[in-house]
Design a protein around this motif. Structure first.
Motif, PDB file in Angstrom:
ATOM      1  N   ALA B  41       0.841  -1.209   0.000  1.00 47.68           N
ATOM      2  CA  ALA B  41       0.000   0.000   0.000  1.00 47.68           C
ATOM      3  C   ALA B  41       0.873   1.255   0.000  1.00 47.68           C
ATOM      4  O   ALA B  41       0.561   2.245  -0.671  1.00 47.68           O
ATOM      5  CB  ALA B  41      -0.944  -0.001   1.201  1.00 47.68           C
ATOM      6  N   SER B  43       3.865   1.338  -1.283  1.00 51.71           N
ATOM      7  CA  SER B  43       4.417   1.363  -2.631  1.00 51.71           C
ATOM      8  C   SER B  43       3.430   2.051  -3.576  1.00 51.71           C
ATOM      9  O   SER B  43       3.799   2.915  -4.366  1.00 51.71           O
ATOM     10  CB  SER B  43       4.708  -0.064  -3.097  1.00 51.71           C
ATOM     11  OG  SER B  43       5.302  -0.039  -4.379  1.00 51.71           O
ATOM     12  N   TRP B  44       2.169   1.682  -3.464  1.00 50.90           N
ATOM     13  CA  TRP B  44       1.111   2.265  -4.309  1.00 50.90           C
ATOM     14  C   TRP B  44       1.058   3.788  -4.127  1.00 50.90           C
ATOM     15  O   TRP B  44       1.035   4.543  -5.096  1.00 50.90           O
ATOM     16  CB  TRP B  44      -0.230   1.634  -3.932  1.00 50.90           C
ATOM     17  CG  TRP B  44      -1.396   2.065  -4.769  1.00 50.90           C
ATOM     18  CD1 TRP B  44      -1.861   1.463  -5.905  1.00 50.90           C
ATOM     19  CD2 TRP B  44      -2.253   3.188  -4.539  1.00 50.90           C
ATOM     20  NE1 TRP B  44      -2.948   2.140  -6.384  1.00 50.90           N
ATOM     21  CE2 TRP B  44      -3.215   3.212  -5.576  1.00 50.90           C
ATOM     22  CE3 TRP B  44      -2.302   4.181  -3.558  1.00 50.90           C
ATOM     23  CZ2 TRP B  44      -4.209   4.174  -5.659  1.00 50.90           C
ATOM     24  CZ3 TRP B  44      -3.287   5.157  -3.644  1.00 50.90           C
ATOM     25  CH2 TRP B  44      -4.235   5.152  -4.678  1.00 50.90           C
ATOM     26  N   GLU B  47       4.238   5.460  -5.609  1.00 52.03           N
ATOM     27  CA  GLU B  47       4.181   5.485  -7.075  1.00 52.03           C
ATOM     28  C   GLU B  47       3.243   6.578  -7.574  1.00 52.03           C
ATOM     29  O   GLU B  47       3.560   7.295  -8.520  1.00 52.03           O
ATOM     30  CB  GLU B  47       3.712   4.126  -7.597  1.00 52.03           C
ATOM     31  CG  GLU B  47       4.741   3.024  -7.416  1.00 52.03           C
ATOM     32  CD  GLU B  47       4.127   1.646  -7.632  1.00 52.03           C
ATOM     33  OE1 GLU B  47       3.326   1.474  -8.565  1.00 52.03           O
ATOM     34  OE2 GLU B  47       4.433   0.725  -6.833  1.00 52.03           O
ATOM     35  N   ARG B  48       2.081   6.694  -6.930  1.00 49.37           N
ATOM     36  CA  ARG B  48       1.122   7.733  -7.317  1.00 49.37           C
ATOM     37  C   ARG B  48       1.712   9.127  -7.184  1.00 49.37           C
ATOM     38  O   ARG B  48       1.345  10.047  -7.888  1.00 49.37           O
ATOM     39  CB  ARG B  48      -0.142   7.657  -6.442  1.00 49.37           C
ATOM     40  CG  ARG B  48      -1.014   6.462  -6.718  1.00 49.37           C
ATOM     41  CD  ARG B  48      -1.668   6.576  -8.085  1.00 49.37           C
ATOM     42  NE  ARG B  48      -1.934   5.255  -8.628  1.00 49.37           N
ATOM     43  CZ  ARG B  48      -3.138   4.829  -9.001  1.00 49.37           C
ATOM     44  NH1 ARG B  48      -4.183   5.633  -8.903  1.00 49.37           N
ATOM     45  NH2 ARG B  48      -3.290   3.623  -9.489  1.00 49.37           N
ATOM     46  N   TYR B  69      -0.985  -6.614  -5.065  1.00 52.16           N
ATOM     47  CA  TYR B  69      -0.297  -5.646  -5.919  1.00 52.16           C
ATOM     48  C   TYR B  69       1.170  -5.534  -5.513  1.00 52.16           C
ATOM     49  O   TYR B  69       1.469  -5.390  -4.332  1.00 52.16           O
ATOM     50  CB  TYR B  69      -1.006  -4.298  -5.723  1.00 52.16           C
ATOM     51  CG  TYR B  69      -0.378  -3.123  -6.429  1.00 52.16           C
ATOM     52  CD1 TYR B  69      -0.549  -2.938  -7.790  1.00 52.16           C
ATOM     53  CD2 TYR B  69       0.365  -2.184  -5.719  1.00 52.16           C
ATOM     54  CE1 TYR B  69       0.012  -1.849  -8.438  1.00 52.16           C
ATOM     55  CE2 TYR B  69       0.929  -1.086  -6.353  1.00 52.16           C
ATOM     56  CZ  TYR B  69       0.757  -0.934  -7.712  1.00 52.16           C
ATOM     57  OH  TYR B  69       1.305   0.148  -8.335  1.00 52.16           O
ATOM     58  N   ARG B  70       2.063  -5.617  -6.480  1.00 50.09           N
ATOM     59  CA  ARG B  70       3.509  -5.440  -6.261  1.00 50.09           C
ATOM     60  C   ARG B  70       4.143  -6.511  -5.375  1.00 50.09           C
ATOM     61  O   ARG B  70       5.298  -6.362  -4.961  1.00 50.09           O
ATOM     62  CB  ARG B  70       3.833  -4.066  -5.650  1.00 50.09           C
ATOM     63  CG  ARG B  70       3.519  -2.872  -6.550  1.00 50.09           C
ATOM     64  CD  ARG B  70       4.283  -2.934  -7.846  1.00 50.09           C
ATOM     65  NE  ARG B  70       4.151  -1.702  -8.621  1.00 50.09           N
ATOM     66  CZ  ARG B  70       3.928  -1.679  -9.924  1.00 50.09           C
ATOM     67  NH1 ARG B  70       3.797  -2.804 -10.603  1.00 50.09           N
ATOM     68  NH2 ARG B  70       3.842  -0.524 -10.563  1.00 50.09           N
ATOM     69  N   ASP B 156      -6.609  -2.354  -6.579  1.00 48.02           N
ATOM     70  CA  ASP B 156      -5.353  -2.941  -6.099  1.00 48.02           C
ATOM     71  C   ASP B 156      -5.063  -2.529  -4.663  1.00 48.02           C
ATOM     72  O   ASP B 156      -4.781  -3.364  -3.798  1.00 48.02           O
ATOM     73  CB  ASP B 156      -4.176  -2.469  -6.972  1.00 48.02           C
ATOM     74  CG  ASP B 156      -4.139  -3.171  -8.318  1.00 48.02           C
ATOM     75  OD1 ASP B 156      -4.648  -4.297  -8.406  1.00 48.02           O
ATOM     76  OD2 ASP B 156      -3.604  -2.572  -9.267  1.00 48.02           O
ATOM     77  N   CYS B 157      -5.097  -1.231  -4.441  1.00 47.58           N
ATOM     78  CA  CYS B 157      -4.747  -0.739  -3.110  1.00 47.58           C
ATOM     79  C   CYS B 157      -5.835  -1.086  -2.093  1.00 47.58           C
ATOM     80  O   CYS B 157      -5.539  -1.434  -0.952  1.00 47.58           O
ATOM     81  CB  CYS B 157      -4.502   0.776  -3.175  1.00 47.58           C
ATOM     82  SG  CYS B 157      -3.745   1.412  -1.681  1.00 47.58           S
TER      83      CYS B 157
END
Lengths: 328, 328
Positions: B41, B43-44, B47-48, B69-70, B156-157
């Motif tokens: 989370a 990471s998400w 990235e955003r 995710y990831r 995903d998140c």
């Protein structure tokens, strides 16, 4: 639940309640958590509105629910038929009139009936019908009804509604666990409901008798060579030997189904008359209703049941063979 | 989370993120559902916000979480130490610096660190600390952080956050299941998270190996005469015989604890060196931390552990005797 269209059935139900002074509240035979929770939540609502209430169920009441508000006021016809006079009936969590069982004999012909239910198969047997198949449990509808009546929930009623949600969603695990269910649960917890105590009591704890039965069943768990079919069996004297009751069998089939890779789980129960009852559960690929139909049984795609003649071992191999064919 | 006071730590954390361009994200050794979900989370979120991210954990990653995710971008030091350069570190779900394990060796002295955690014992080891002991899981804090950053969650998140909530609340059953947890869960389900699939996968399913272990353990379940103490044992070759791994032992002690009337449940594990490890669980009356201390162990009032010398049978009766005394 703010749209005018959605409020109409709620308002009709409230009008029905306001038009009468005394009520018989009934739920389905062999009541589960939602049936009893709905019964007592309706009692709470009626009392708040100054109505007279009599609560009746055909069956023995599940004693694990005895902490519920007004549980001790629910008459079981297995004990005694109560003397009761009432203007109207409210049936909760009953998909059709037969689900009321023997309590039907207490209801005079033409007596007005309010039918509150969440089963998609409900046939609308009431004078007034409040049926919401999108609701995970009948208590979810009652939550909206109580809110619409402008009443504030107290801990008693909140506990009953949480109980119904918890039992009908398998502890917020089944696919009927909607955003709305979680929103209501949040509000009930904020009122002070002890969700963890209820989960512990209703979903985690078991009696020694049930544990013995589980021990016995697990020791006999068998699989097909490809591990796609898992099955357990309970012999005709096993319940007695464990001191268990039939409801202790509930959930045991899941130990076979919930193994990684298993597509069909089966629980076989030898009956007193020498036959065999089978409960089938599917992880999704196999249609176990169709398999049960081969033996004159039926049910749903993912949960079905049937009866088989003959000795246990022979009956088991016949059914397992049929499942095997369905999985090819 | 609307008060200005509650938003300040979130804003400080966001300022930390905005001030740096590349990040090492790390969680605790032997990561659980919340640790991995929090890692992905974060990471998400990074990235955003256009940041570079490297995800590292000391231990083997639990493969049952590979749908996240990831997940495939998390480096396990058990596989290979990645080449990585970064400006700053974010540690999630770690109560202190030691919980990072070997990953600490990758962090240059003086490297700024953001510490995001929900453990009440967190010692504030970060340069910036976002610690909320009222949160049921670290993902709950991340939900607020992402919301505060003005980002809209995608599936995903949302799936990662639901996973962390589900595992850290025992499927919404532990007492940390707050109204806020349920509100967040409602929003995640509305985004499209399949709560029932996740519950099935993470909480219901087990491997054949784990089931064999459970079968074996249940067959040996024993109780004190007053049914207040229940215990099971796993011999030193049993794991191997079942094809099971140590994490398969998780939860087995609850079968002893969750029997009606049982006050203390114990799982005994014979170790390779000939000693015995015991895990104790209390229903509330007995302080099992105190009992464990008698044998040089420790833990919490309701969950503790200790090591005993000597043969299994003898070790079992010594500990059971101690529990018996504590329950008088």
């Amino acid at each position: 639940m703010n749209g005018q269209q959605e409020c109409k059935p709620l308002d009709e139900a409230l009008a029905f309640i306001k038009a009468n002074a005394s009520f018989l509240v009934v739920s389905h035979v062999q009541p589960d958590g939602d049936a009893i929770s709905s019964t007592v939540a309706v009692s709470w609502l009626l009392e708040r509105l100054g109505k007279n209430v009599v609560l009746v169920n055909e069956s023995e009441l599940p004693s694990r629910l005895q902490y519920l508000y007004r549980f001790d006021r629910i008459h079981s016809l297995k004990q005694q038929k109560p003397e009761a006079s009432f203007d109207a009936v409210i049936a909760v969590d009953c998909a059709d009139h037969r689900r009321i069982g023997e309590v039907a004999s207490m209801i005079p012909e033409g007596c007005p009936l309010l039918n509150i239910d969440h089963h998609p198969t409900n046939d609308g047997f009431g004078t007034v019908n409040l049926i919401r198949p999108d609701a995970a449990a009948t208590v979810e509808i009652l939550y909206d009804l109580i809110e619409r009546a402008g009443l504030e929930l107290d801990l008693d009623c909140a506990t009953a509604i949480y109980t119904g949600l918890l039992t009908d969603t398998g502890g917020f695990r089944y696919s009927n666990t909607s955003p709305r269910v979680m929103e209501i649960a949040a509000k009930l917890l904020a009122i002070g409901v002890s969700g963890s105590d209820l989960a512990d009591h209703l979903l985690e704890k078991m009696t020694v008798a049930k544990l013995k039965l589980l021990q016995m069943a697990l020791a006999r768990l068998a699989f097909s060579e490809d591990l796609k079919i898992g099955w357990l069996y309970i012999g005709k004297d096993d319940l007695k030997e464990c001191g268990a009751v039939p409801e202790d069998l509930e959930g045991i089939v899941n130990y076979a189904l919930n193994v990684d890779g298993v597509e069909v789980g089966i629980l076989f129960k030898e009956t007193a008359d020498g036959g065999v009852k089978a409960s089938l559960r599917s992880a999704g690929k196999a249609d176990v209703a169709q398999i049960a139909q081969v033996f004159g049984g039926g049910g749903h795609v993912r949960a079905s049941g049937c009866r088989l003649d003959g000795a246990l071992t022979e009956a088991m191999s016949r059914l397992v063979e049929e499942v095997r064919k369905a999985l090819v």
